[in-house]
Design a protein around this motif. Structure first.
Motif, PDB file in Angstrom:
ATOM      1  N   GLY A  86      70.934  29.597  54.513  1.00 52.43           N
ATOM      2  CA  GLY A  86      70.021  28.543  54.119  1.00 52.43           C
ATOM      3  C   GLY A  86      69.080  28.121  55.226  1.00 52.43           C
ATOM      4  N   HIS A  87      69.055  28.888  56.319  1.00 53.66           N
ATOM      5  CA  HIS A  87      68.216  28.550  57.466  1.00 53.66           C
ATOM      6  C   HIS A  87      67.357  29.744  57.881  1.00 53.66           C
ATOM      7  CE1 HIS A  87      70.448  24.836  57.976  1.00 53.66           C
ATOM      8  NE2 HIS A  87      71.579  25.531  57.982  1.00 53.66           N
ATOM      9  N   VAL A  88      66.280  29.452  58.586  1.00 56.49           N
ATOM     10  CA  VAL A  88      65.419  30.502  59.120  1.00 56.49           C
ATOM     11  C   VAL A  88      66.190  31.309  60.164  1.00 56.49           C
ATOM     12  CG1 VAL A  88      63.323  30.989  60.435  1.00 56.49           C
ATOM     13  CG2 VAL A  88      63.315  29.195  58.684  1.00 56.49           C
ATOM     14  N   VAL A  89      66.022  32.631  60.111  1.00 52.75           N
ATOM     15  CA  VAL A  89      66.654  33.541  61.066  1.00 52.75           C
ATOM     16  C   VAL A  89      65.538  34.312  61.762  1.00 52.75           C
ATOM     17  CG1 VAL A  89      68.138  35.569  61.318  1.00 52.75           C
ATOM     18  CG2 VAL A  89      68.763  33.746  59.713  1.00 52.75           C
ATOM     19  N   THR A  90      65.555  34.342  63.087  1.00 56.34           N
ATOM     20  CA  THR A  90      64.483  35.021  63.812  1.00 56.34           C
ATOM     21  C   THR A  90      65.037  36.082  64.754  1.00 56.34           C
ATOM     22  OG1 THR A  90      64.454  33.432  65.648  1.00 56.34           O
ATOM     23  CG2 THR A  90      63.038  32.959  63.749  1.00 56.34           C
ATOM     24  N   SER A  91      64.203  37.091  65.004  1.00 53.23           N
ATOM     25  CA  SER A  91      64.480  38.101  66.022  1.00 53.23           C
ATOM     26  C   SER A  91      63.159  38.383  66.728  1.00 53.23           C
ATOM     27  CB  SER A  91      65.037  39.384  65.396  1.00 53.23           C
ATOM     28  OG  SER A  91      65.307  40.344  66.391  1.00 53.23           O
ATOM     29  N   PRO A  92      62.937  37.817  67.908  1.00 47.17           N
ATOM     30  CA  PRO A  92      61.648  37.968  68.591  1.00 47.17           C
ATOM     31  C   PRO A  92      61.405  39.349  69.189  1.00 47.17           C
ATOM     32  CG  PRO A  92      63.148  36.656  69.915  1.00 47.17           C
ATOM     33  CD  PRO A  92      63.819  36.865  68.600  1.00 47.17           C
ATOM     34  N   ASP A  93      62.472  40.113  69.395  1.00 45.51           N
ATOM     35  CA  ASP A  93      62.311  41.454  69.986  1.00 45.51           C
ATOM     36  C   ASP A  93      63.403  42.363  69.431  1.00 45.51           C
ATOM     37  OD1 ASP A  93      61.932  43.724  71.465  1.00 45.51           O
ATOM     38  OD2 ASP A  93      61.943  42.729  73.423  1.00 45.51           O
ATOM     39  N   LEU A  94      63.037  43.203  68.481  1.00 42.59           N
ATOM     40  CA  LEU A  94      64.021  44.056  67.821  1.00 42.59           C
ATOM     41  C   LEU A  94      64.568  45.149  68.732  1.00 42.59           C
ATOM     42  CD1 LEU A  94      62.356  44.301  64.307  1.00 42.59           C
ATOM     43  CD2 LEU A  94      64.613  43.354  64.796  1.00 42.59           C
ATOM     44  N   SER A  95      63.906  45.390  69.864  1.00 43.38           N
ATOM     45  CA  SER A  95      64.408  46.418  70.781  1.00 43.38           C
ATOM     46  C   SER A  95      65.710  45.986  71.451  1.00 43.38           C
ATOM     47  CB  SER A  95      63.362  46.764  71.842  1.00 43.38           C
ATOM     48  OG  SER A  95      63.180  45.686  72.739  1.00 43.38           O
ATOM     49  N   VAL A  96      66.013  44.685  71.435  1.00 44.16           N
ATOM     50  CA  VAL A  96      67.267  44.197  72.022  1.00 44.16           C
ATOM     51  C   VAL A  96      68.151  43.539  70.959  1.00 44.16           C
ATOM     52  CG1 VAL A  96      66.297  43.926  74.320  1.00 44.16           C
ATOM     53  CG2 VAL A  96      66.165  42.016  72.704  1.00 44.16           C
ATOM     54  N   GLU A  97      67.850  43.791  69.701  1.00 41.77           N
ATOM     55  CA  GLU A  97      68.605  43.189  68.595  1.00 41.77           C
ATOM     56  C   GLU A  97      69.885  43.982  68.344  1.00 41.77           C
ATOM     57  OE1 GLU A  97      70.033  40.871  66.511  1.00 41.77           O
ATOM     58  OE2 GLU A  97      67.898  40.252  66.502  1.00 41.77           O
ATOM     59  N   ASP A  98      71.029  43.288  68.292  1.00 40.34           N
ATOM     60  CA  ASP A  98      72.296  43.978  68.044  1.00 40.34           C
ATOM     61  C   ASP A  98      72.938  43.578  66.723  1.00 40.34           C
ATOM     62  OD1 ASP A  98      73.104  41.423  68.644  1.00 40.34           O
ATOM     63  OD2 ASP A  98      74.356  41.965  70.370  1.00 40.34           O
ATOM     64  N   ARG A  99      72.227  42.843  65.894  1.00 38.94           N
ATOM     65  CA  ARG A  99      72.718  42.520  64.558  1.00 38.94           C
ATOM     66  C   ARG A  99      72.223  43.569  63.553  1.00 38.94           C
ATOM     67  NH1 ARG A  99      70.201  36.563  64.198  1.00 38.94           N
ATOM     68  NH2 ARG A  99      68.571  37.703  65.338  1.00 38.94           N
ATOM     69  N   TRP A 100      72.852  43.603  62.381  1.00 37.69           N
ATOM     70  CA  TRP A 100      72.326  44.304  61.211  1.00 37.69           C
ATOM     71  C   TRP A 100      72.387  45.834  61.301  1.00 37.69           C
ATOM     72  CZ3 TRP A 100      67.583  41.049  62.602  1.00 37.69           C
ATOM     73  CH2 TRP A 100      67.858  39.681  62.397  1.00 37.69           C
ATOM     74  N   GLY A 101      73.352  46.378  62.005  1.00 43.14           N
ATOM     75  CA  GLY A 101      73.544  47.816  62.006  1.00 43.14           C
ATOM     76  C   GLY A 101      72.314  48.575  62.482  1.00 43.14           C
ATOM     77  N   GLY A 102      71.867  49.543  61.664  1.00 42.71           N
ATOM     78  CA  GLY A 102      70.724  50.362  62.042  1.00 42.71           C
ATOM     79  C   GLY A 102      69.383  49.794  61.659  1.00 42.71           C
ATOM     80  N   TYR A 103      69.367  48.549  61.177  1.00 40.17           N
ATOM     81  CA  TYR A 103      68.128  47.934  60.707  1.00 40.17           C
ATOM     82  C   TYR A 103      67.067  47.861  61.808  1.00 40.17           C
ATOM     83  CZ  TYR A 103      65.026  44.194  59.110  1.00 40.17           C
ATOM     84  OH  TYR A 103      63.929  43.448  58.788  1.00 40.17           O
ATOM     85  N   ALA A 104      67.466  47.414  63.023  1.00 43.66           N
ATOM     86  CA  ALA A 104      66.492  47.250  64.103  1.00 43.66           C
ATOM     87  C   ALA A 104      65.853  48.579  64.475  1.00 43.66           C
ATOM     88  CB  ALA A 104      67.158  46.613  65.319  1.00 43.66           C
ATOM     89  N   ALA A 105      66.675  49.621  64.585  1.00 46.30           N
ATOM     90  CA  ALA A 105      66.129  50.935  64.928  1.00 46.30           C
ATOM     91  C   ALA A 105      65.169  51.419  63.848  1.00 46.30           C
ATOM     92  CB  ALA A 105      67.267  51.940  65.117  1.00 46.30           C
ATOM     93  N   MET A 106      65.485  51.154  62.602  1.00 46.30           N
ATOM     94  CA  MET A 106      64.623  51.548  61.488  1.00 46.30           C
ATOM     95  C   MET A 106      63.276  50.823  61.569  1.00 46.30           C
ATOM     96  SD  MET A 106      65.561  51.330  57.432  1.00 46.30           S
ATOM     97  CE  MET A 106      64.488  52.057  56.193  1.00 46.30           C
ATOM     98  N   ALA A 107      63.318  49.537  61.907  1.00 48.50           N
ATOM     99  CA  ALA A 107      62.085  48.758  62.038  1.00 48.50           C
ATOM    100  C   ALA A 107      61.233  49.277  63.191  1.00 48.50           C
ATOM    101  CB  ALA A 107      62.422  47.286  62.241  1.00 48.50           C
ATOM    102  N   LEU A 108      61.858  49.517  64.335  1.00 48.77           N
ATOM    103  CA  LEU A 108      61.124  50.003  65.508  1.00 48.77           C
ATOM    104  C   LEU A 108      60.462  51.346  65.232  1.00 48.77           C
ATOM    105  CD1 LEU A 108      63.725  49.039  68.247  1.00 48.77           C
ATOM    106  CD2 LEU A 108      61.469  47.995  67.920  1.00 48.77           C
ATOM    107  N   ALA A 109      61.155  52.202  64.485  1.00 46.25           N
ATOM    108  CA  ALA A 109      60.598  53.514  64.161  1.00 46.25           C
ATOM    109  C   ALA A 109      59.353  53.396  63.286  1.00 46.25           C
ATOM    110  CB  ALA A 109      61.650  54.364  63.449  1.00 46.25           C
TER     111      ALA A 109
END
Length: 246
Positions: A86-109
């Motif tokens: 129910g709250h805003v969730v932010t990730s300012p730099d996906l290159s150092v994101e360790d949540r959400w499995g392979g999601y960050a790598a997929m976004a960076l690609a």
């Protein structure tokens, strides 16, 4: 920083919509378009709660759609977390994101380096979440988050305003209708891409441009693309073919 003039214009537009019914998919398309423009982002996408499962409804551009499909498949990501908390969730730099499995790598690609998830809610009614994406690492300023939340809140108000009188079942039907629109759009993108020898993303851009220029919903244009060509009409004989192909 967000564009304040565009923000005011977007909120004003949604406020008028509260007073008259609009198809759910039209409201969601407007939300993704306005949120992206107001914060000068790469794109944004929407997940809807359908029977307890967050389901991809709409997104722009194509690389964002890929990420929304991944959130639906894995039931994890910024939008999923925003909806559940129910709250805003932010990730300012996906290159150092360790949540959400392979999601960050997929976004960076796909050239996406920052994201935020915004819950879609109106009072105690929660319908889904919006995820927004930036092309470079981005600190999500308090004012920017406030602008995104305000857009999300007023758009959700448009979705649920009529349903408050007609009941939750009506809201569920509206949301299911938005998913049916997504299927129609996917069909039209594939059809136009194959016919024109272009990429799916280029096909989607043509469909979106035609819909915007002619003040039509994506769903109606997508249906016309498939219907008119499927009926064997000549190229340019109908709005669904001539516009997106031109």
């Amino acid at each position: 920083m967000h564009d304040h003039a565009l923000f005011v214009q977007a909120v004003s537009g949604f406020t008028h919509w509260v007073l008259e019914p609009h198809a759910s998919i039209t409201v969601l398309e407007r939300l993704t378009d306005r949120a992206t423009a107001v914060l000068d982002l790469v794109g944004s996408g929407i997940l809807l709660d359908i029977d307890g499962v967050l389901t991809f409804a709409t997104a722009l551009p194509e690389q964002v759609a890929d990420l929304e499909e991944a959130q639906e498949r894995d039931q994890q990501g910024p939008g999923v977390d925003a909806y559940r908390s129910g709250h805003v969730v932010t990730s300012p730099d996906l290159s150092v994101e360790d949540r959400w499995g392979g999601y960050a790598a997929m976004a960076l690609a796909r050239g996406l380096h920052a994201t935020a998830g915004i819950p879609l809610r109106a009072g105690d009614i929660r319908v889904g979440a919006m995820s927004v994406y930036a092309a470079s690492p981005r600190e999500w300023l308090e004012d920017d988050i406030a602008a995104l939340s305000a857009l999300a809140d007023v758009a959700t108000g448009c979705l649920v305003s009529g349903s408050r009188q007609r009941g939750k079942d009506d809201l569920v039907r509206q949301l299911r209708g938005a998913l049916e629109s997504r299927v129609a759009i996917e069909q039209a993108k594939g059809f136009l891409a194959a016919q024109e020898g272009i990429t799916v993303e280029e096909a989607f851009a043509r469909i979106r441009r035609y819909a915007r220029d002619h003040n039509e919903s994506l769903r109606s244009v997508a249906a016309a693309v498939v219907r008119d060509r499927g009926l064997g009409g000549p190229e340019g004989s109908g709005p669904g073919w001539a516009g997106p192909g031109g």
